[in-house]
Design a protein around this motif. Structure first.
Motif, mmCIF file in Angstrom:
data_model
loop_
_atom_site.group_PDB
_atom_site.id
_atom_site.type_symbol
_atom_site.label_atom_id
_atom_site.label_comp_id
_atom_site.label_asym_id
_atom_site.label_seq_id
_atom_site.Cartn_x
_atom_site.Cartn_y
_atom_site.Cartn_z
ATOM 1 N N SER A 180 0.794 -1.225 0.000
ATOM 2 C CA SER A 180 0.000 0.000 0.000
ATOM 3 C C SER A 180 0.825 1.273 0.000
ATOM 4 C CB SER A 180 -0.943 0.013 1.206
ATOM 5 O OG SER A 180 -1.968 -0.950 1.066
ATOM 6 N N PHE A 181 2.050 1.226 0.521
ATOM 7 C CA PHE A 181 2.851 2.439 0.626
ATOM 8 C C PHE A 181 4.208 2.243 -0.032
ATOM 9 C CE2 PHE A 181 -0.078 2.859 4.228
ATOM 10 C CZ PHE A 181 -0.582 4.119 3.982
ATOM 11 N N SER A 182 4.658 3.305 -0.682
ATOM 12 C CA SER A 182 5.967 3.302 -1.315
ATOM 13 C C SER A 182 6.869 4.282 -0.596
ATOM 14 C CB SER A 182 5.841 3.701 -2.793
ATOM 15 O OG SER A 182 7.110 3.941 -3.357
ATOM 16 N N TYR A 183 8.056 3.827 -0.232
ATOM 17 C CA TYR A 183 9.043 4.746 0.322
ATOM 18 C C TYR A 183 10.434 4.352 -0.166
ATOM 19 C CZ TYR A 183 8.713 1.100 3.965
ATOM 20 O OH TYR A 183 8.634 -0.087 4.633
ATOM 21 N N GLU A 184 10.500 4.133 -1.459
ATOM 22 C CA GLU A 184 11.767 3.808 -2.110
ATOM 23 C C GLU A 184 12.809 4.880 -1.795
ATOM 24 O OE1 GLU A 184 13.663 3.659 -6.640
ATOM 25 O OE2 GLU A 184 11.514 4.005 -6.336
ATOM 26 N N GLY A 185 13.983 4.443 -1.355
ATOM 27 C CA GLY A 185 15.062 5.363 -1.074
ATOM 28 C C GLY A 185 14.859 6.212 0.162
ATOM 29 N N ARG A 186 13.885 5.828 0.986
ATOM 30 C CA ARG A 186 13.576 6.582 2.189
ATOM 31 C C ARG A 186 13.565 5.645 3.392
ATOM 32 N NH1 ARG A 186 7.952 8.520 0.393
ATOM 33 N NH2 ARG A 186 7.853 9.360 2.513
ATOM 34 N N ARG A 187 13.385 6.216 4.587
ATOM 35 C CA ARG A 187 13.401 5.416 5.800
ATOM 36 C C ARG A 187 12.072 4.702 6.026
ATOM 37 N NH1 ARG A 187 13.850 9.100 10.644
ATOM 38 N NH2 ARG A 187 11.579 9.124 10.437
ATOM 39 N N ASP A 188 10.984 5.446 5.934
ATOM 40 C CA ASP A 188 9.658 4.859 6.099
ATOM 41 C C ASP A 188 8.620 5.748 5.434
ATOM 42 O OD1 ASP A 188 8.620 6.841 8.019
ATOM 43 O OD2 ASP A 188 9.983 5.896 9.454
ATOM 44 N N PHE A 189 7.388 5.351 5.480
ATOM 45 C CA PHE A 189 6.372 6.026 4.677
ATOM 46 C C PHE A 189 5.989 7.396 5.216
ATOM 47 C CE2 PHE A 189 1.848 6.165 6.127
ATOM 48 C CZ PHE A 189 2.034 5.757 7.430
ATOM 49 N N GLY A 190 6.407 7.742 6.427
ATOM 50 C CA GLY A 190 6.040 9.037 6.971
ATOM 51 C C GLY A 190 7.225 9.922 7.290
ATOM 52 N N ASP A 191 8.377 9.650 6.687
ATOM 53 C CA ASP A 191 9.569 10.442 6.998
ATOM 54 C C ASP A 191 9.562 11.765 6.226
ATOM 55 O OD1 ASP A 191 10.539 10.007 4.371
ATOM 56 O OD2 ASP A 191 11.528 8.156 4.979
ATOM 57 N N HIS A 192 10.648 12.514 6.368
ATOM 58 C CA HIS A 192 10.745 13.828 5.727
ATOM 59 C C HIS A 192 11.865 13.859 4.689
ATOM 60 C CE1 HIS A 192 8.028 14.978 8.893
ATOM 61 N NE2 HIS A 192 8.936 14.789 9.836
ATOM 62 N N TYR A 193 12.145 12.733 4.081
ATOM 63 C CA TYR A 193 13.201 12.647 3.073
ATOM 64 C C TYR A 193 12.828 13.458 1.833
ATOM 65 C CZ TYR A 193 16.048 8.899 5.124
ATOM 66 O OH TYR A 193 16.886 8.167 5.909
ATOM 67 N N GLY A 194 13.845 13.927 1.151
ATOM 68 C CA GLY A 194 13.629 14.511 -0.160
ATOM 69 C C GLY A 194 13.388 13.400 -1.173
ATOM 70 N N VAL A 195 12.550 13.675 -2.167
ATOM 71 C CA VAL A 195 12.194 12.644 -3.143
ATOM 72 C C VAL A 195 12.673 13.004 -4.547
ATOM 73 C CG1 VAL A 195 10.230 11.822 -1.806
ATOM 74 C CG2 VAL A 195 9.890 13.668 -3.483
ATOM 75 N N GLY A 196 13.594 13.955 -4.632
ATOM 76 C CA GLY A 196 14.085 14.345 -5.941
ATOM 77 C C GLY A 196 14.705 13.212 -6.723
ATOM 78 N N GLY A 197 15.341 12.265 -6.018
ATOM 79 C CA GLY A 197 15.999 11.158 -6.694
ATOM 80 C C GLY A 197 15.088 10.007 -7.046
ATOM 81 N N VAL A 198 13.888 9.976 -6.453
ATOM 82 C CA VAL A 198 12.981 8.847 -6.703
ATOM 83 C C VAL A 198 11.617 9.313 -7.206
ATOM 84 C CG1 VAL A 198 14.099 7.355 -4.997
ATOM 85 C CG2 VAL A 198 12.210 8.835 -4.282
ATOM 86 N N TYR A 199 11.524 10.588 -7.570
ATOM 87 C CA TYR A 199 10.226 11.114 -7.986
ATOM 88 C C TYR A 199 9.636 10.318 -9.142
ATOM 89 C CZ TYR A 199 6.713 14.050 -10.140
ATOM 90 O OH TYR A 199 5.552 14.493 -10.723
ATOM 91 N N LYS A 200 10.419 10.109 -10.179
ATOM 92 C CA LYS A 200 9.903 9.417 -11.365
ATOM 93 C C LYS A 200 9.543 7.968 -11.072
ATOM 94 C CE LYS A 200 9.954 12.414 -14.807
ATOM 95 N NZ LYS A 200 8.728 12.706 -15.602
ATOM 96 N N SER A 201 10.334 7.310 -10.253
ATOM 97 C CA SER A 201 10.148 5.880 -10.046
ATOM 98 C C SER A 201 9.088 5.534 -9.011
ATOM 99 C CB SER A 201 11.478 5.228 -9.628
ATOM 100 O OG SER A 201 11.982 5.822 -8.439
ATOM 101 N N SER A 202 8.818 6.429 -8.052
ATOM 102 C CA SER A 202 7.877 6.011 -7.003
ATOM 103 C C SER A 202 6.891 7.079 -6.548
ATOM 104 C CB SER A 202 8.656 5.530 -5.767
ATOM 105 O OG SER A 202 9.372 6.594 -5.175
ATOM 106 N N VAL A 203 7.041 8.315 -6.987
ATOM 107 C CA VAL A 203 6.127 9.364 -6.522
ATOM 108 C C VAL A 203 5.151 9.791 -7.608
ATOM 109 C CG1 VAL A 203 5.956 11.701 -5.581
ATOM 110 C CG2 VAL A 203 7.824 10.192 -4.849
ATOM 111 N N GLU A 204 5.630 9.960 -8.804
ATOM 112 C CA GLU A 204 4.777 10.451 -9.895
ATOM 113 C C GLU A 204 3.569 9.542 -10.096
ATOM 114 O OE1 GLU A 204 5.453 12.359 -14.300
ATOM 115 O OE2 GLU A 204 6.621 10.584 -13.758
ATOM 116 N N GLY A 205 2.387 10.121 -9.997
ATOM 117 C CA GLY A 205 1.160 9.354 -10.139
ATOM 118 C C GLY A 205 0.727 8.648 -8.875
ATOM 119 N N HIS A 206 1.504 8.779 -7.800
ATOM 120 C CA HIS A 206 1.187 8.118 -6.528
ATOM 121 C C HIS A 206 1.258 9.071 -5.342
ATOM 122 C CE1 HIS A 206 1.578 4.089 -8.393
ATOM 123 N NE2 HIS A 206 2.505 4.680 -9.132
ATOM 124 N N GLY A 207 1.559 10.347 -5.596
ATOM 125 C CA GLY A 207 1.861 11.276 -4.523
ATOM 126 C C GLY A 207 0.650 11.821 -3.780
#
Length: 386
Positions: A180-207
């Motif tokens: 249900s949750f994606s947090y590729e390249g991050r610590r967990d689904f509710g952290d405050h990581y930047g997503v610039g490096g994974v935007y295309k692969s895991s955020v776009e269309g799911h944010g």
């Protein structure tokens, strides 16, 4: 679900209704009967166990033939039935979120999910919650309790100070909310990581994101132990609110455009505390990503309408916990903070992004017919759960 078929099924969304239409040539009556029989047998077998699916399958057995043959968006099925219906629809045709946006336009937010609402949620899973600091940890609870997101969540579980520690949430959501949750390249689904490096692969269309009026967010973060202040650089706390604001402004823009660093609050090594100010290029990119890549944009300062909008789009019951703040403390204010201590300072980067977010939010309120009037049933339902 096993759904034998010949040819293809046609899924249509129009005039406020969504349904799966199967022609006589695409499925024989024998195939339909066998499918229903197999499903009922599977449901009966599983209902004898203590699985969390018991309630879901029991609900799905009710009016199964009608439920499968014609999915009427005006019907208030249980969330569990709607969840199963959405799987049937999505397996009949691969639908995009954009195709489902204008489906099931309703005059008010229903008290139970319609199949189209849950179908929208299924096509955007796994959800990428982009958590800007001090915009509402409560939103994580809202997401976890959407239909089908966390089938193994312990009853009554809520994110709070006790459970929102490094690694805990990510580890548990893998178990409680599989897929249900994606947090590729991050610590967990509710952290405050930047997503610039994974935007295309895991955020776009799911944010999914909540944004807050920038100066209000800055003051709240400052009061919360100077959240994100780069102690590793200064080797001291910020001397005052203004210094803090000048260094930590542009937080939301940085999260949407820069790479992962989150660190911990003891050192302040976070993407929001990354000293180089947000650039005009980053602001433009953040605005583009917000508008094109996020399926939900809420406004912390309009919390009640934001939560109602979320349910209008993705379904699910309106719960009392949707409207509760889980992190109470002396640093929290029910009212707006006095910004005079900022001495006129404005977070221009996040201000531009917030303006874009407010525009998207306003457009979606109109698109999904969400207003305080149409949300009365949602608010009343939440009150009934207290």
């Amino acid at each position: 679900l096993l759904w034998p078929r010949r040819g293809s099924a046609t899924e249509r969304f129009h005039e406020g209704r969504c349904f799966v239409e199967s022609s006589a040539s695409s499925m024989s009556s024998l195939s339909l009967s066998l499918s229903i029989s197999l499903f009922l047998s599977l449901s009966l077998a599983l209902s004898l166990s203590s699985s969390p699916l018991d309630h879901t399958l029991a609900g799905a057995r009710r009016d199964l033939r009608t439920c499968i043959a014609s999915v009427d968006c005006s019907s208030e099925w249980s969330d569990e039935v709607a969840y199963l219906q959405s799987h049937i629809q999505l397996r009949s045709k691969s639908s995009s979120f954009a195709e489902l946006v204008d489906a099931c336009q309703l005059s008010e937010v229903p008290l139970a999910s319609t199949p189209c609402q849950v179908a929208r949620l299924q096509v955007v899973r796994p959800v990428a919650w982009i958590h800007v600091p001090k915009t509402g940890t409560t939103f994580g609870n809202v997401l976890m309790y959407l239909p089908g997101m966390c089938p193994f969540l312990p009853p009554g579980y809520l994110l709070d100070d006790q459970h929102h520690e490094p690694g805990y949430v990510g580890h548990k959501t893998d178990l409680w909310c599989p897929g249900s949750f994606s947090y590729e390249g991050r610590r967990d689904f509710g952290d405050h990581y930047g997503v610039g490096g994974v935007y295309k692969s895991s955020v776009e269309g799911h944010g999914f994101i909540m944004l807050r009026q920038p100066e209000q967010r800055i003051i709240s973060a400052y009061n919360f132990f100077q959240h994100s202040w780069p102690k590793w650089l200064f080797h001291r706390p910020a001397k005052d609110l203004l210094e803090y604001a000048q260094v930590c402004s542009g937080c939301a823009v940085k999260i949407l455009t820069r790479k992962a660093i989150d660190g911990d609050l003891s050192t302040g090594y976070t993407v929001c505390g990354n000293p180089p100010p947000a650039t005009t290029v980053e602001v433009t990119l953040a605005k583009q990503r917000l508008r094109s890549g996020f399926v939900f944009v809420g406004i912390t300062d309009e919390w009640d309408l934001s939560i109602c909008l979320l349910h209008a789009i993705f379904g699910g019951s309106c719960l009392a916990t949707d409207f509760e703040v889980v992190r109470l403390g002396s640093n929290r204010s029910e009212n707006l903070y006095d910004t005079s201590e900022l001495m006129g300072y404005k977070d221009l980067a996040d201000g531009a992004l917030f303006e874009e977010a407010s525009a998207v939010f306003s457009e979606n309120l109109q698109r999904y017919n969400v207003s305080y009037e149409s949300c009365k049933s949602c608010f009343q339902q939440a009150s009934s759960f207290k």
